[in-house]
Design an enzyme around this catalytic site. Structure first.
Site, PDB file in Angstrom:
ATOM      1  N   THR B  48       0.867  -1.181   0.000  1.00  0.00           N
ATOM      2  CA  THR B  48       0.000   0.000   0.000  1.00  0.00           C
ATOM      3  C   THR B  48       0.900   1.226   0.000  1.00  0.00           C
ATOM      4  O   THR B  48       1.883   1.297   0.745  1.00  0.00           O
ATOM      5  CB  THR B  48      -1.005  -0.015   1.167  1.00  0.00           C
ATOM      6  OG1 THR B  48      -1.829   1.157   1.073  1.00  0.00           O
ATOM      7  CG2 THR B  48      -0.347  -0.051   2.530  1.00  0.00           C
ATOM      8  N   GLU B  49       0.608   2.169  -0.909  1.00  0.00           N
ATOM      9  CA  GLU B  49       1.610   3.193  -1.222  1.00  0.00           C
ATOM     10  C   GLU B  49       1.859   4.189  -0.099  1.00  0.00           C
ATOM     11  O   GLU B  49       2.811   4.940  -0.142  1.00  0.00           O
ATOM     12  CB  GLU B  49       1.273   3.917  -2.534  1.00  0.00           C
ATOM     13  CG  GLU B  49      -0.057   4.624  -2.580  1.00  0.00           C
ATOM     14  CD  GLU B  49      -1.118   3.770  -3.256  1.00  0.00           C
ATOM     15  OE1 GLU B  49      -1.091   2.536  -3.079  1.00  0.00           O
ATOM     16  OE2 GLU B  49      -1.973   4.343  -3.957  1.00  0.00           O
TER      17      GLU B  49
END
Lengths: 241, 223
Positions: B48-49
């Site tokens: 997840t960025e």
């Protein structure tokens, strides 16, 4: 004796000038330095340029700073959210300037500033509206866009624990922009849950070395933690539930 | 006559193409459904960025930790093996080609694999791009998950995108509710049809020259 500790958030934010460029950490509400933003609101500096991933949530923190008309310009990647009504209204009324930057370019521009890099070529955004007017270059057959470093006068960061030298550790995804913003500002101001004795942080786990930090203030434990342990009963907004 | 599969069925179909050991990023919205259909026993790592590898599912309501969220700002959990990192590292992983797969939504995809998914360009809209442009050019395989047609019946697969671009020539494969399309040097190739769809009908409906690369097509050639 070196001590970057400040006794209050008001002391921590003193001297921030009108017109300052202020980086504010956090991704949504995670890692948003709410107590420092509230102190900046009370301190009174205006005509600010704010660099943050978002443009405020709900009516508190960054949204409250915007609502008080203290921000002239915001540089961010994702202003529009379900609860960004304060920014949305100002933007539609033409009362705030927006520079929209792809999130990875925003992060790398901040990192570059802290690392003394003036600009860099990135593939992100090439051929899109957000690269219009920017220099491009073909490197080994792949197109890149030139992006400039992004520095600030002040960074407001939220971390988990600090010592008096300003060494920092963070907690989970609240780390987000903290380490890179701490390095990219002339004056880095950090709020933490807790200040520990020098030597109280495991040197192998320090994430932000104190060289990047100028002022530290303890603001107390988050509502969902007790002695550093998760105790639950919190909503994603950070309120007790 | 059935010509469409449901969003869950499409997510399950995409999940079949995720290989063991893959590191992947699922975009906000429908792509996150893919995680619900990964085969039991498959070890894949979710990125997840906002700064995490090893993301787990949504927590029980009494275990919500506001310091632990995904890119959609929803509460998530950490799995054994999780690593946290700052935002510049997170996007360096993407840009540096270290992610195996990302799955993204789309407004439009061109027959050359250009992607438009961040803005409709409407004058009164507030622009927001987030990590879309970085994801689009970063992962080794960029999968798009979308309905083939808009609610008003226009094809989302087009010769040239009319909406603002997210990335140029970046899409590998498009999973739609009607069929799966690969982006090839000569245009779009249908590799799998759902329900009673045919390549010639889809060519008519999309207005594109579509190559028939379905397994049936191989059989026809062999015969």
């Amino acid at each position: 004796m070196i001590s970057k500790l400040r006794n209050s958030v008001d002391e921590a934010v003193s001297g921030i000038a009108d017109g300052a460029v202020v980086m504010i950490g956090g991704f949504g509400r995670a890692g948003q330095p709410v107590e420092l933003i509230d102190a900046l609101l009370a301190q009174g500096a205006t005509d600010l340029t704010v660099i943050n991933n978002n443009a405020g949530n709900g009516d508190t923190g960054l949204a409250a700073l915007l609502a008080a008309r203290r921000v002239r310009r915001i540089i961010c990647s994702f202003p529009r959210q379900s609860d960004s009504h304060v920014f949305d209204a100002l933007y539609r009324a033409g009362e705030i300037e927006l520079e929209l930057v792809p999130q990875g370019n925003l992060a790398e521009r901040i990192r570059a500033a802290g690392a003394g890099i003036g600009a860099f070529f990135t593939p992100s955004g090439f051929g899109t509206a957000l690269a219009e007017g920017k220099e491009t270059r073909d490197i080994d057959g792949r197109p890149y866009v030139l992006e400039n470093a992004l520095r600030a006068d002040v960074a407001l960061v939220s971390a988990y624990r600090a010592d008096r030298w300003g060494n920092l550790v963070y907690r989970k995804t609240a780390r987000n922009f903290g380490p890179i913003m701490a390095a990219a500002a002339t004056t880095t101001i950090v709020q933490v849950d807790e200040v520990v004795e020098l030597g109280g942080l495991d040197p192998e786990t320090v994430v932000t070395p104190g060289i990047y930090v100028n002022r530290v203030v303890a603001v107390g434990e988050r509502a969902w933690l007790r002695d550093g342990e998760f105790v639950g009963a919190a909503s994603v907004e950070g309120a007790a539930s | 006559m059935t010509t469409r599969i449901s969003r869950d069925e499409l997510a399950a179909r995409i999940a079949q193409d995720i290989p063991e050991g893959a590191v992947m990023n699922l975009g906000i919205g429908a792509p996150t459904l893919v995680a619900n259909f990964l085969p039991a026993g498959l070890e894949a790592i979710l990125h997840t960025e906002n700064g995490m590898l090893g993301m787990g599912p949504e927590p029980q309501p009494d275990r919500i930790d506001p310091d632990l969220i995904n890119a959609g700002k929803q509460p998530v959990t950490e799995l054994d093996g999780t690593a946290y990192f700052h935002h510049a590292d997170s996007f360096a992983m993407m840009r540096g080609g270290h992610l195996d797969v990302c799955v993204l939504g789309a407004f439009q995809v061109s027959e050359r694999g250009d992607l438009a998914n961040w803005s409709t360009g409407a004058a009164d809209s507030i622009p927001a791009v987030g990590g879309a442009m970085d994801l689009a050019i970063g992962a080794r395989r960029v999968y798009v998950m979308t309905d083939l047609f808009t609610r008003s019946g226009e094809s989302k697969l087009v010769r040239d995108c009319s909406y603002p671009l997210t990335g140029v020539g970046c899409v590998t494969r498009i999973y739609t509710d009607h069929a799966i399309f690969d982006v090839t040097p000569t245009g779009l190739a249908v590799i799998e049809l759902f329900g009673d769809n045919t390549v010639s009908e889809l060519s008519t409906l999309t207005g594109l020259d579509l190559e028939d690369a379905t397994r049936d097509a191989d059989d026809k050639e062999l015969a």
